[in-house]
Design a protein around this motif. Structure first.
Motif, short mmCIF file in Angstrom:
data_model
loop_
_atom_site.label_atom_id
_atom_site.label_comp_id
_atom_site.label_asym_id
_atom_site.label_seq_id
_atom_site.Cartn_x
_atom_site.Cartn_y
_atom_site.Cartn_z
N GLY A 22 -1.62 16.02 35.70
CA GLY A 22 -0.23 16.46 35.59
C GLY A 22 -0.05 17.35 34.38
N ASP A 23 1.21 17.57 34.05
CA ASP A 23 1.52 18.55 33.01
C ASP A 23 1.62 17.92 31.62
N TYR A 24 2.00 16.64 31.59
CA TYR A 24 2.23 16.03 30.28
C TYR A 24 1.41 14.77 30.13
N CYS A 25 0.93 14.57 28.94
CA CYS A 25 0.17 13.37 28.64
C CYS A 25 1.11 12.16 28.70
N PRO A 26 0.77 11.15 29.52
CA PRO A 26 1.67 9.99 29.64
C PRO A 26 1.70 9.13 28.38
N TYR A 27 0.70 9.31 27.53
CA TYR A 27 0.63 8.46 26.33
C TYR A 27 1.38 9.06 25.15
N CYS A 28 1.15 10.37 24.86
CA CYS A 28 1.78 10.96 23.68
C CYS A 28 2.74 12.11 24.03
N GLY A 29 2.78 12.51 25.32
CA GLY A 29 3.76 13.51 25.74
C GLY A 29 3.36 14.94 25.48
N ALA A 30 2.13 15.17 25.04
CA ALA A 30 1.70 16.54 24.76
C ALA A 30 1.59 17.31 26.07
N GLU A 31 2.05 18.56 26.09
CA GLU A 31 2.02 19.37 27.30
C GLU A 31 0.60 19.84 27.56
N ASN A 32 0.09 19.58 28.78
CA ASN A 32 -1.26 19.97 29.19
C ASN A 32 -2.33 19.51 28.21
N GLY A 33 -2.03 18.45 27.50
CA GLY A 33 -2.99 17.92 26.56
C GLY A 33 -3.21 18.79 25.35
N VAL A 34 -2.31 19.74 25.15
CA VAL A 34 -2.44 20.63 23.99
C VAL A 34 -1.76 19.98 22.79
N ASN A 35 -2.44 20.07 21.72
CA ASN A 35 -1.94 19.45 20.50
C ASN A 35 -0.64 20.12 20.04
N HIS A 36 0.39 19.33 19.89
CA HIS A 36 1.69 19.87 19.47
C HIS A 36 2.12 19.35 18.11
N VAL A 37 1.16 19.29 17.23
CA VAL A 37 1.50 18.84 15.88
C VAL A 37 2.41 19.86 15.21
N ARG A 38 3.48 19.39 14.64
CA ARG A 38 4.44 20.31 14.00
C ARG A 38 3.81 20.98 12.79
N ARG A 39 3.91 22.29 12.80
CA ARG A 39 3.41 23.06 11.66
C ARG A 39 4.58 23.68 10.93
N GLY A 40 4.32 24.14 9.73
CA GLY A 40 5.35 24.83 8.97
C GLY A 40 6.43 23.90 8.47
N ALA A 41 6.15 22.60 8.46
CA ALA A 41 7.13 21.66 7.93
C ALA A 41 7.25 21.81 6.42
N GLY A 42 6.24 22.42 5.81
CA GLY A 42 6.34 22.73 4.38
C GLY A 42 5.79 21.65 3.48
N GLY A 43 5.26 20.61 4.07
CA GLY A 43 4.68 19.56 3.26
C GLY A 43 5.70 18.88 2.37
N PHE A 44 5.25 18.48 1.21
CA PHE A 44 6.10 17.70 0.30
C PHE A 44 7.33 18.49 -0.15
N PHE A 45 7.11 19.76 -0.55
CA PHE A 45 8.22 20.54 -1.09
C PHE A 45 9.19 20.96 0.01
N GLY A 46 8.65 21.16 1.22
CA GLY A 46 9.52 21.44 2.36
C GLY A 46 10.44 20.26 2.64
N GLY A 47 9.85 19.07 2.58
CA GLY A 47 10.65 17.87 2.79
C GLY A 47 11.69 17.69 1.70
#
Ligand SMILES: [Zn+2]
Length: 125
Positions: free
Chosen positions: A21-46
Motif C-alpha cells: 500500500g501507500d502508507y506504512c501501517p506502523y509509522c505512517g511514512a508514505e511509501n516507506g520513505v523517511n519523513h523525518v522533519r528537517r529544518g527544525a533548527g535544533g536547540f536554538f530553533g526550539g
C-alpha cells in the motif's frame, strides 16, 4: 494476469516494517520513505519557537488588558466587573510598565480607538 494483482511489498525506510500500500501501517511514512522533519533548527530553533510563543502570549495578554482598560474607562454600570479585574491586574504590573503604557495610550491608542469608534458609529448609524 496474476502478476498485476500481486501487491508489491515495501520495506519501510523509517521502521523496517514490510507492508503493501501507500502508507506504512506502523509509522505512517508514505511509501516507506523517511519523513523525518528537517529544518527544525535544533536547540536554538526550539528556543526561538519557544520565545516566539511567549511573545505571542504576552501580546495576547497586552491586547486583552488594553481592551479591558477601554471597557472599564467607557463608564456605566456594566463595567464594574471589568474595572475590578483591571484593578487587580494593575496591582500585579510594575509601576514603570504602567507609566509606559499610560504614555503610549495617550500618544497612540486614544487616537486609534477614537478612529475605530468613529468608524463603527458611522457604520451602524
Ligand atoms: Zn514505517
Amino acid at each position: 494476469m496474476p502478476q498485476s494483482t500481486r501487491k508489491k511489498h515495501i520495506v519501510c525506510k523509517n521502521c523496517k516494517t514490510r507492508f503493501t500500500g501507500d502508507y506504512c501501517p506502523y509509522c505512517g511514512a508514505e511509501n516507506g520513505v523517511n519523513h523525518v522533519r528537517r529544518g527544525a533548527g535544533g536547540f536554538f530553533g526550539g528556543l526561538f519557537r519557544f520565545a516566539l510563543s511567549l511573545a505571542a502570549l504576552a501580546l495576547l495578554i497586552a491586547v486583552g488588558f488594553v481592551i479591558l482598560d477601554y471597557v472599564a474607562s467607557a463608564g456605566g454600570d456594566g463595567t464594574s466587573a471589568a474595572r475590578a479585574i483591571l484593578d487587580s491586574a494593575r496591582n500585579a504590573i510594575p509601576q514603570s510598565a504602567l507609566d509606559t503604557y499610560a504614555a503610549f495610550k495617550a500618544r497612540y491608542l486614544d487616537g486609534w480607538v477614537a478612529a475605530v469608534v468613529d468608524f463603527f458609529t458611522v457604520l451602524f448609524s
